[in-house]
Scaffold this motif. Structure first.
Motif, short mmCIF file in Angstrom:
data_model
loop_
_atom_site.label_atom_id
_atom_site.label_comp_id
_atom_site.label_asym_id
_atom_site.label_seq_id
_atom_site.Cartn_x
_atom_site.Cartn_y
_atom_site.Cartn_z
N LEU A 163 0.86 -1.18 0.00
CA LEU A 163 0.00 0.00 0.00
C LEU A 163 0.89 1.23 0.00
CD1 LEU A 163 -2.63 -1.22 2.60
CD2 LEU A 163 -2.95 -1.01 0.13
N TYR A 186 -11.82 5.87 -1.51
CA TYR A 186 -10.83 4.83 -1.21
C TYR A 186 -9.63 5.05 -2.11
CZ TYR A 186 -13.04 2.60 -5.28
OH TYR A 186 -13.54 2.34 -6.53
N ASN A 187 -8.52 4.43 -1.78
CA ASN A 187 -7.27 4.66 -2.51
C ASN A 187 -7.04 3.64 -3.63
OD1 ASN A 187 -6.77 5.50 0.53
ND2 ASN A 187 -5.50 6.83 -0.76
N PHE A 208 -9.20 -0.51 -0.36
CA PHE A 208 -8.23 -0.10 0.65
C PHE A 208 -8.31 1.42 0.82
CE2 PHE A 208 -6.69 -3.79 -1.70
CZ PHE A 208 -6.63 -4.72 -0.67
N GLN A 209 -8.57 1.80 2.06
CA GLN A 209 -8.84 3.20 2.38
C GLN A 209 -7.87 3.65 3.49
OE1 GLN A 209 -12.19 4.30 5.05
NE2 GLN A 209 -13.13 5.10 3.16
N LYS A 210 -7.09 4.68 3.17
CA LYS A 210 -6.14 5.19 4.17
C LYS A 210 -6.87 6.05 5.20
CE LYS A 210 -1.54 7.21 4.56
NZ LYS A 210 -0.40 7.82 3.85
N ASP A 216 -0.45 5.35 9.88
CA ASP A 216 -0.11 4.06 9.26
C ASP A 216 -1.24 3.05 9.42
OD1 ASP A 216 2.56 4.97 8.62
OD2 ASP A 216 3.07 4.64 10.74
N THR A 217 -2.46 3.52 9.22
CA THR A 217 -3.63 2.66 9.36
C THR A 217 -4.43 2.67 8.06
OG1 THR A 217 -3.78 3.04 11.74
CG2 THR A 217 -5.76 2.24 10.63
N TRP A 218 -4.88 1.50 7.65
CA TRP A 218 -5.69 1.35 6.43
C TRP A 218 -6.92 0.50 6.75
CZ3 TRP A 218 -4.22 2.95 1.32
CH2 TRP A 218 -2.97 3.58 1.24
N ASN A 219 -8.08 0.98 6.28
CA ASN A 219 -9.32 0.22 6.38
C ASN A 219 -9.46 -0.67 5.14
OD1 ASN A 219 -10.08 1.52 8.81
ND2 ASN A 219 -10.88 3.25 7.64
N THR A 241 -8.88 -3.82 9.80
CA THR A 241 -8.08 -2.61 9.72
C THR A 241 -6.62 -3.00 9.88
OG1 THR A 241 -9.84 -1.23 10.63
CG2 THR A 241 -7.60 -0.37 10.77
N GLN A 288 3.76 -1.26 3.69
CA GLN A 288 3.38 0.12 3.39
C GLN A 288 4.65 0.92 3.13
OE1 GLN A 288 0.74 3.68 5.44
NE2 GLN A 288 2.43 2.77 6.55
#
Length: 422
Positions: A163, A186-187, A208-210, A216-219, A241, A288
């Motif tokens: 990511l 979302y990314n 994938f959503q920052k 440094d967390t992604w949903n 997450t 990441q």
């Protein structure tokens, strides 16, 4: 000089020519082994066990010995053609007589799924159970399954990816968590195909959503055939997450697979798919880094139903069945046999030999292990007959035959001279 010597020589030379002729006739017979006539001289023995006359009384044929040297391996591009490079014999049976042995690997599949040679003798080995596990033990005729392979629902998913740490936050602070039809929420996204218990395809898409906090967390959201996997269509929830270490090199949470349930849905053809529960989703190998989004591995263990489309034989002797769904499964494994004294085997014709007391009991093993040679699929072992050498031997045997005939002629002339004495 006696007529017996010449006659024995004629007889021996004639048999030698028979052996040479048989070798030449089988120069193109796959798996055939050349033979050699072996002779011994003969002497008369006195009644008291000692002989005062050392003149021989001729020659006799002691044996016709087959030479089990390796023949050349030639490629045929037919998966059912098998060759052995080294020691060992294929075991074949008709179900009635004792097991027979051959080096000719021209096998086919009959209408009942048996692997047979041109004489309809069945190739022997170890069977496999329904799960494809080989069952070692007493060798038996190998038989291919006629039924197809049943579907397997997805139970595990492995997703390895990077990511992009350089991307901005897309998780909204208020309102809906994500809008799957709006790429601004979302990314990145990626898709794969899962399978339910019927083997029906389920199109799984990951989003994938920052997130803004913590750092440094992604949903990770998901849909199955467009149906939200977690939460509701109006209020989707992340299936998990991801929290990364400060250098982006590892996932700190979750550190192992998580369990997700795929709801029932409707595919593009309008058919209802079954729910798939308890799937283990592993995202722990993700990173990441400050580089573009890329998926380096996306695998799952489910598959649809399939029909048998072909078979192949591996070097280890394992017979693999290939199915129309791309899956393959072991259905058996060849067992080879070898003997301490291969020249003691009795030739039966049809490229077959039978064990005898002189050959000893068969020593069995799988290809490539112990004294067994390596197996090669799509190839055959040529006859080991040296055609040039046999033609030279034939000329020599012909000259010897003529010479023995000349000794008989000379003896006849000597006797004729004695008869004509006055």
């Amino acid at each position: 000089m006696s007529f017996q010597q010449g006659l024995s020589g004629l007889n021996a030379s004639s048999k030698n020519l028979d052996v040479i002729g048989n070798n030449i006739a089988n120069a193109n017979t796959y798996g055939a082994k050349t033979s050699r006539a072996e002779f011994a001289d003969m002497y008369a023995t006195a009644l008291n066990g000692t002989g005062a006359n050392n003149v021989g009384i001729g020659v006799n044929l002691q044996t016709v010995a087959q030479q089990f040297t390796q023949g050349n391996i030639t490629s045929t591009e037919n998966a059912m053609d098998l060759s052995i490079n080294g020691g060992g014999f294929f075991q074949v049976t008709d179900g009635r007589n004792p097991v027979m042995y051959t080096r000719n690997g021209q096998f086919k599949v009959d209408r009942e799924g048996n692997i047979v040679n041109n004489d309809q003798l069945k190739l022997m080995g170890y069977p496999a159970d329904g799960a494809g596990v080989i069952q070692p033990g007493l060798a038996q005729p190998l038989k291919l399954p006629t039924a197809g392979i049943s579907p397997q629902p997805t139970t595990t998913i492995d997703l390895e990816m990077n990511l992009d740490a350089r991307l901005g936050v897309t998780a909204p602070t208020t309102g809906a968590a994500i809008n799957f039809s709006d790429a601004k929420t979302y990314n990145n996204a990626t898709s794969q195909t899962l399978y339910d218990a019927k083997g029906q395809e389920v199109a799984m898409t990951y989003y994938f959503q920052k997130a803004a906090t913590p750092a440094d967390t992604w949903n990770v959201f998901a849909t199955a055939n467009g149906t939200t996997v977690a939460g509701t269509a109006a209020a989707p929830l992340p299936v998990t997450t991801l929290n990364f270490s400060s250098n982006g090199g590892s996932v700190t949470n979750p550190v192992g697979p998580i369990s997700i349930d795929i709801p029932a849905s409707t595919n593009v053809a309008g058919a209802a798919t079954l729910p798939i529960t308890g799937i283990q989703l592993d995202l722990s190998k993700s990173t990441q880094y400050g580089s573009g989004f890329r998926v380096t591995d996306l695998a799952q263990d489910g598959y649809a139903a399939g029909t048998l489309s072909g078979i192949s034989v591996e070097d280890s002797g394992i017979v693999m069945a290939r199915y129309s769904n791309g899956e393959s499964k072991p259905v058996g494994r060849l067992e080879l046999a070898n003997f301490r004294n291969t020249q003691g085997l009795q030739p039966l014709g049809g490229n077959l030999w039978a064990r005898t007391f002189a050959s000893g009991d068969p020593i069995v093993n799988v290809p490539g292990e112990g004294t067994m040679g390596k197996l090669q699929s799509g190839a055959l072992e040529e006859s080991n007959v040296d055609l040039t050498g046999e033609l030279v031997n034939m000329i020599t045997a012909q000259r010897i035959y003529q010479a023995n005939a000349q000794t008989i002629k000379t003896q006849d002339q000597v006797l004729q001279t004695l008869v004509n004495l006055r």
